[in-house]
Structure formats: C-alpha cells, structure tokens
Design an enzyme around this catalytic site. Structure first.
Site, PDB file in Angstrom:
ATOM      1  N   TRP A 357       0.875  -1.240   0.082  1.00 51.48           N
ATOM      2  CA  TRP A 357      -0.121   0.079   0.133  1.00 51.48           C
ATOM      3  C   TRP A 357       0.933   1.332  -0.128  1.00 51.48           C
ATOM      4  CZ3 TRP A 357      -1.611   3.218   4.658  1.00 51.48           C
ATOM      5  CH2 TRP A 357      -0.822   3.081   5.638  1.00 51.48           C
ATOM      6  N   ASP A 358       2.287   1.146   0.355  1.00 47.45           N
ATOM      7  CA  ASP A 358       3.109   2.190   0.217  1.00 47.45           C
ATOM      8  C   ASP A 358       3.228   2.863  -1.013  1.00 47.45           C
ATOM      9  OD1 ASP A 358       3.886  -0.005   2.147  1.00 47.45           O
ATOM     10  OD2 ASP A 358       6.014   0.441   2.107  1.00 47.45           O
ATOM     11  N   GLU A 488       0.782  -2.049  13.002  1.00 44.79           N
ATOM     12  CA  GLU A 488       0.788  -3.492  13.068  1.00 44.79           C
ATOM     13  C   GLU A 488       1.185  -4.199  14.447  1.00 44.79           C
ATOM     14  OE1 GLU A 488       3.724  -4.316   9.963  1.00 44.79           O
ATOM     15  OE2 GLU A 488       2.163  -4.451   8.486  1.00 44.79           O
ATOM     16  N   LYS A 601       3.250   1.429  16.083  1.00 44.14           N
ATOM     17  CA  LYS A 601       4.510   1.378  15.277  1.00 44.14           C
ATOM     18  C   LYS A 601       4.372   2.541  14.352  1.00 44.14           C
ATOM     19  CE  LYS A 601       6.060  -2.013  11.681  1.00 44.14           C
ATOM     20  NZ  LYS A 601       5.836  -3.056  10.887  1.00 44.14           N
ATOM     21  N   GLN A 602       3.225   2.891  13.915  1.00 46.95           N
ATOM     22  CA  GLN A 602       3.579   3.978  12.907  1.00 46.95           C
ATOM     23  C   GLN A 602       1.876   4.715  12.922  1.00 46.95           C
ATOM     24  OE1 GLN A 602       3.296   0.518  10.233  1.00 46.95           O
ATOM     25  NE2 GLN A 602       3.028   2.049   8.748  1.00 46.95           N
TER      26      GLN A 602
HETATM   27  C1  BGC Z   1       4.817  -1.640   7.596  1.00 42.10           C
HETATM   28  C2  BGC Z   1       3.742  -1.135   6.523  1.00 42.10           C
HETATM   29  C3  BGC Z   1       4.459  -1.459   5.062  1.00 42.10           C
HETATM   30  C4  BGC Z   1       5.749  -2.227   5.054  1.00 42.10           C
HETATM   31  C5  BGC Z   1       6.382  -2.125   3.613  1.00 42.10           C
HETATM   32  C6  BGC Z   1       6.003  -2.552   7.583  1.00 42.10           C
HETATM   33  O1  BGC Z   1       6.715  -2.471   8.300  1.00 42.10           O
HETATM   34  O2  BGC Z   1       4.095  -1.530   8.807  1.00 42.10           O
HETATM   35  O3  BGC Z   1       2.896  -0.317   6.751  1.00 42.10           O
HETATM   36  O4  BGC Z   1       3.386  -1.427   4.097  1.00 42.10           O
HETATM   37  O5  BGC Z   1       6.426  -2.306   6.148  1.00 42.10           O
HETATM   38  O6  BGC Z   1       6.842  -0.792   3.797  1.00 42.10           O
END
Ligand code: BGC
Length: 769
Positions: A357-358, A488, A601-602
């Site tokens: 999804w990035d 996550e 996490k984000q």
């Molecule tokens: C992130 C995801 C991301 C993936 C690839 C993961 O660590 O939590 O949001 O899509 O990395 O960048």
C-alpha cells in the site's frame, strides 16, 4: 543510530573502512536505473560480511510458502525479486595473492555516491599479506540512458612492486537469495559462451521461466592505450569469465574497463534475447566509458532540474532530501505499467521486491508532482490490471459478487504474504488504492481516468467493504471486526478507527464517482454497470445505510478518536518512559509483549487525519496528535513523515524538523538499525512529502493549488518545484516571503496563506507571509 556518513550537499561519503558497517554501506551506496539495480558490493573478491544483490525489474520467483501452521486462504507462494547474475565481478590476483579487503590491510578508504553524476566510486590503498601495496580507484554506474547497461572503470597502481596481475572479469549467475524459503537456488543455465570479445550468460528462472541474458566486454588500458590483451575464456556452472594477465610496474596504473548488459525476457523475445544482448553490448562499448558518463551526468542533471529540493544553511537536511529523491529515481521511472515500487527497491531482498500500500499512500503524490502525468497514471493502471486477481483473492476468502480485495503484498496481482494478520486483516490497503484514484483526480483535475479505469476498481473495493462490515444488534451500528490497522503492533482488533473511516469514505467516494461518470458519459456508466453486474439502486442503498450507521470508536472525555475498541484499557505508558535499551521494540521485546502494550508502530488514527484533514478542525487534529504521537515508536519507516506533516500544520516546527530528519536520514544514519537489509525506498517519497506538504503546506483545496509555507528555524530558505495541471512552479520560502516562478505557458490561480493569487504564464510573484 549511526553517524558515519559525511555531510555533503551532493555526495554521500564514507571515509575509512569498517567491515562492521559494510552491509549498511552496501545498501546506502546502491545504484540503479529503474530497469536494474544493485547493492554497493565490491568488484573484487570480498570474503567478509556482505549481502550480494543484483536485481532485474519484473523478474521474480514464486518461492513456496513456508509457515508453521497452514491456514486456509494462505497464498501458495511468496513472489520474490531475485538476486540475479552478478556482473561486477573482477577477481584480482597479484603474485598468487587475492585482493580481498577482508584479509588485507586497508587504508585511505573512501566510498562516494555522487548524486549529480549518478556514480559510485571507491578509492583505497591496500597492503596484501605478501607485502604488495596497491592503490585502487573504481567507478561504476547503471546507465539511466542505456537502462540495460552498466559500466565499471577500475584502476590499479602498484605502489612497491613490479609483477604480474591476473584479472578474472566474470558474470556469476550461481547466486542465491538469502531469503530463499528452502535454501534453493532459483536459476537454471540456458547458455554460457564466448562470442568474439564478449562473454555471455543466459539464465532462466525456475517455475516462472523468465530469461535474463547478460553479456560483458572487458578491456585493459595503460596510459590511455588499450593493451589489446587477449583473454582466456573460462566457465563453470552458471558462470563465465574473461581472464587476463598483465605485467605491471611500480607507480604505473592499469585501468580495467568492464561493460555489461542485462536483458530480460520481459522486454525481449527469448529467441532474440542473446543477439540483442550482444548488439546492445556492442553499442555501449562503441560509446565508451567517457561518453556514457557524460550522458549519465546530463540525464541526471535533467532529473535534478525538474525535481531538486534546495535547502539553505543545513547540509545534513540538504544531503538527505537529495539522497531520498535520488534513490526514488534510481528505483522507478514510471515508463512501464507492469512495474511498481518495492519498499526496498533494488537495494535488498526484504519485502520480496513486491508492491505494498506504500505506493498509493506515500509514493503517488511524489510522482504526481514531479513526473509527467503518465507516470502516476501507470501506477494506477498497475492496480487496474490486477482487478480480476483482486476479485479472485476476495472470493478465496469467501466474498462474492465482484468484491475485490487487493493483496497486501504482490508482484503479479496475487497475494503472496502469508501471515494471517497481514494477509486477511490488514485490509486498509484497499482504502489506499481507492484514495489514490481520488488523489490523482483531485491533483490533475481530470475525471477521464474514472470512466476509463477507476470506477471499476472503486466498485470492486466498495463491494468488499459492504460485505466486510456486519450489523451489531448490540450497538445498532455497523461494525468492522478482526482487523489490523496500519499500526501492525495490534492484531485482530475490532473497529479500528482508521480502517472503518477509510471504508466508509470509499463507499461515499464510489457513489460520487458513479454520479460523475453518469453525468460525463452515461453510456460508459451503462457499460461498467453491465460489466460488473452492478445493481445501481440496491447496492448504493446498502452502501448509504452503512455510511449513515457505521460505528467509529471515540473517547468523548479525551476528545479523540480511539484507535480501536478497548485501546484505553491498555496500560498507558509513554514512549519517553521506555529505556533506550528496549528500543527498537521489534528487536528487543517479545511479540506478545508488543501486542499487549499501548505502543504504536506507525501513524494509524493520524494516518486517517492526514488523508482526510479537511474533515477535522485544528483542535481535533491537535488533541489526537498530542495523544497518539507520544505513544508512537515510529518503527515503520512510513511513520515519521506523516507526523512531520501534521506537526508542521499544527505549528510545532521543532518536532516537524525532528521528524523530517528522522524520515530523511533514516537510512543514512540507520535510525531503525535495519539499513543493512536495504533502503526504505517507499518512505523516501514520504520524506519529499514532509518538505512539500509539511513545511510547504502544499494541498489541493477547492480544485486549486494551495500553499502555506513555514520555515524550520535553522533553515535560511528552501525551495521545491512541482508540476500542477500543466503549470511548472518553483516555490521558495525564506521565512518572510514566498517567491513563485512559473516556467510554463499555463497561468495559475492559486491560494497562498489563505488568499487567492494569480501567477501568470512564465511569470513570477512574491507574497509576504
Ligand atoms: C509497515 C507497513 C508497510 C511495510 C512495507 C511495514 O513495516 O508496517 O505499513 O507497508 O512495512 O513498507
């Protein structure tokens, strides 16, 4: 965090050789051209710690899934971009002693990535075990003009001896992926041969049967003259080499030129690929190193001319933004709608080179503003082409009636991630794909894409959400159970505010999109309705009901949106209270402990606030930011940029600057202790966003470009250039005034600091803040 990269505006510089940092540097100094790329491995033999990596875009292998406990619905394979033929190899032997920095005494070592020229250079002096001392200077690049070619110039000067040097210039396809699930090698040999002065190696991937044909030409020069040495050809399994012996004299340099091409069956018919490889190689050899380098420099100058960000008075910040932009250009050029942007690009194996999804959530805006419109459109078309597979993917999970669930991780449209919490639960990716269509149309002001491609994708996505929610008798609301949000560090949660918000937004936007297509092109809508067997009345009625009765968790006392049901039941501890030795949590804590903690996490709630900013007043944004940021560990590279943008909007410039440094220097300073796996390419687009949307305050509002620049206190000024609806505008802000200059024939009405302004075609404008 490390701090060994020297600050410089146009170069990334490492001085001194520390083998412990080598894998990190191999990532940082990676080079590529959108078609192929490689880690900054050494040309000569190196027996120390290294991650070998050469990658060819679009060539993958479906590595059979490995899981502890199989669950129905898991994908059969994880598609991986392969470590491919290593074309840089120059094994150098002096009087029987192999040149190997791991076993020799190294001094005066410098490694430089020159972002103006697009080259990687190394210089060092080395004393071998037999006492021979030599100086080496190596420069190489992947050509962005001839994007199937790369070239090396490698000079050796004996310092204290006369003698014989042997040079083994190789193509080594006997390579493997470190992340291979069953320790298998993924390539078979098709051809290994010498043809005149060239050596050629063609390999085929197992199962997927992609061919990659590589060819090399090597020549050795002294004092500018070709020594015209004849080489002997050697080969073993998946390996060919051209071997030379050269007599050398103290203080007299010899220079090896090695030209290489890599052609893939994605772009060439198999029965012509070898002939094409040789003729491409002849072409670049005829051009020669000097001309290739001049062309490389000119092509990079053109890229910088269109997309540089200039920061005055902060070299670390300047270097970092250029590094991010440089790596994005090395990864994706946008000419080929079959390709996409892997989170590690061509710099490592992690994430399998697949699409996440990035791309939609972070990368699309960068390409919208800095590249021709077709590039962003190709990114959208990539998903359009995968719509059928997304529908199949949803069917496998029990959804019906054309509901589409796009994969979290994919190369060819099929899901290839196999952790249940990500594969089945991290469904918010569907929302980002719909949002990207909206974003593209908002930015370009053109609805054409909706009718041609976008609406079909939106209908599939909306149908998925409509089936994914359920009615709660208890709440008398629709709820969304068992999801993983962008954070996550929580799994299987109910009513993740972000996921529910983007889900209903998708439903609303699809209803609007249907209306737009109906008004612009009724017969196209009829076609789409027939193709998708869409029930215009019933399905939209159901979507409307969900929109009106969706449940979103909130806490009235705190005045915040709740990340999920029960988030406040968690022990509420702030990141500031975490001991430094516990960080990063994902390397120091058990997964169980992470899941039970309140640490994020984000951006999760804040990701939603970032996307749908116009729906919330400033105080709501502030309360959510003040609550969530102190609980966020930013252990995803995608996190700091969103926080930088929100902090800048809230006027917290110190924090915005701190997040800017964190996102922009994430890899250069190895903030998350994981740069050795590869660079965080997709978050690099987020770095650009943190300058342009963060400090620049750029938005598209009311169908207009809008700017609201602010200046971090240690910058004198900054400027960036964007393309917006045929206008090409440079925006510079020095803290007092915004200077705009338009390099196009297109005049522009825009909004600066909340006031409407007019920028003439080819005109300039200054506005005081
Ligand atoms: C992130 C995801 C991301 C993936 C690839 C993961 O660590 O939590 O949001 O899509 O990395 O960048």
């Amino acid at each position: 965090m490390k701090n060994y990269i020297k600050h410089n505006e146009w170069q990334i510089i490492e001085k001194g050789f520390d083998p412990h940092l080598n894998k990190i540097s191999e990532s940082i100094f990676s080079i590529g051209n959108g078609r192929m790329g490689q880690r900054a491995n050494f040309e000569e033999t190196y027996t120390g710690e290294t991650l070998q990596g050469n990658y060819v875009a679009g060539v993958y292998y479906p590595d059979k899934t490995r899981v502890g406990w199989w669950k129905n619905g898991y994908p059969e394979y994880f598609a991986k971009v392969l470590n491919a033929t290593n074309w840089i190899g120059l094994n150098i032997t002096i009087s029987g002693e192999v040149l190997d920095l791991n076993t020799s005494k190294v001094s005066e070592f410098t490694r430089v990535l020159d972002m103006k020229l697009g080259t990687l250079t190394r210089k060092f002096t080395v004393e071998l075990a037999n006492g021979n001392i030599l100086k080496v200077e190596a420069i190489r690049f992947c050509s962005i003009v001839d994007d199937e070619a790369g070239v090396i110039k490698y000079s050796i000067t004996p310092q204290n001896f006369d003698g014989k040097i042997t040079v083994e210039s190789s193509l080594d396809g006997d390579v493997k992926n470190q992340d291979s699930n069953y320790d298998e090698k993924f390539w078979n040999e098709i051809t290994a041969k010498q043809e005149g002065d060239f050596a050629l190696l063609t390999l085929e991937t197992k199962k997927t049967a992609f061919w990659v044909s590589s060819a090399i030409y090597t020549a050795i020069f002294q004092d500018g003259n070709d020594l015209e040495l004849s080489s002997s050809f050697a080969n073993k399994e998946k390996y060919v080499s051209q071997n030379f012996e050269v007599d050398v004299k103290q203080n007299e340099a010899i220079t090896i030129f090695k030209y290489a091409v890599n052609l893939s069956s994605e772009n060439h018919e198999k029965d012509a690929i070898e002939v094409n490889a040789i003729s491409k190689l002849k072409e670049v050899v005829a051009k020669g190193f000097k001309q290739m380098l001049a062309e490389q420099a000119a092509a990079w100058a053109a890229k910088w001319q269109n997309g540089d960000v200039i920061i005055e008075c902060d070299v670390a910040a300047q270097q970092a933004i250029r590094f991010n932009i440089f790596q994005l250009h090395q990864t994706y050029t946008g000419e080929d709608a079959r390709l996409n942007i892997g989170p590690k690009g061509f710099t490592g194996e992690k994430y399998g080179g697949s699409t996440y999804w990035d791309t939609e959530a972070y990368c699309l805006p960068f390409y919208l503003a800095t590249a021709p419109q077709q590039v962003a459109e190709n990114l959208l078309i990539y998903r359009y082409k995968h719509l059928e597979k997304a529908i199949e993917n949803a069917e496998k999970l029990g959804f019906k009636n054309g509901a589409a669930l796009y994969p979290m991780v994919t190369i060819n449209g099929e899901e290839c991630h196999n952790e249940w919490e990500i594969t089945f639960e991290e469904i918010h990716r569907n929302g980002a794909i719909a949002f990207a269509i909206f974003n593209y149309i908002r930015y370009t002001g053109e609805n054409k894409y909706l009718a041609e491609y976008g609406l079909e994708v939106l209908i599939g996505i909306a149908r998925f959400w409509a089936q994914r929610v359920n009615w709660s008798i208890d709440k008398e609301k629709y709820v969304m159970l068992g999801v993983t949000g962008p954070n996550e560090y929580e799994n299987n949660i109910n009513n993740n505010w972000y996921t529910s918000t983007i889900a209903t937004w998708c439903l609303k936007y699809t209803i609007e999109a249907i209306e737009t297509v109906k008004q612009n092109d009724g017969s196209r809508l009829d076609e789409i309705v027939a193709k998708t067997k869409f029930n215009l009345v019933e399905e939209q009625k159901h979507w409307q009901d969900i929109i009106e009765k969706m449940f979103y968790p909130e806490d009235e006392k705190l005045g915040i949106f709740l990340q999920q049901d029960g988030y406040l039941d968690k022990e509420q501890v702030l990141v500031a209270a975490l001991p430094a030795e516990d960080r990063p949590l994902n390397q120091k804590w058990s997964w169980d402990r992470i899941l039970r903690s309140c640490f994020i996490k984000q951006a999760d709630v804040l990701q939603g606030i970032y996307f749908f900013e116009e729906d919330y007043d400033l105080e709501t944004i502030r309360r959510n930011y003040d609550f969530y940021e102190p609980r966020t560990v930013h252990e995803s590279s995608l996190s700091p940029c969103v926080h930088a943008i929100i902090a800048a909007k809230l006027g917290d410039l110190d924090r915005a600057y701190e997040f800017y440094l964190r996102t922009s220097r994430l890899d250069l300073d190895d903030y998350n202790n994981d740069t050795e796996d590869g660079l965080h390419i997709t978050s690099m687009a987020g770095t650009w966003l943190s300058v342009v949307e963060g400090f620049g305050g750029m938005r598209v509002k009311n169908n207009q470009l809008s700017l609201h620049p602010v200046l971090p206190k240690n910058w004198k000024s900054y400027s960036f250039k964007i393309g917006f609806r045929k206008a090409i505008v440079t925006v510079k802000f020095d803290g007092k005034k915004v200077s705009l200059s338009n390099e196009s024939e297109q005049a522009l009405n825009l909004n600066v600091f909340g006031k409407d302004e007019h920028l003439e075609a080819n005109g300039t404008l200054e506005i005081n803040s």
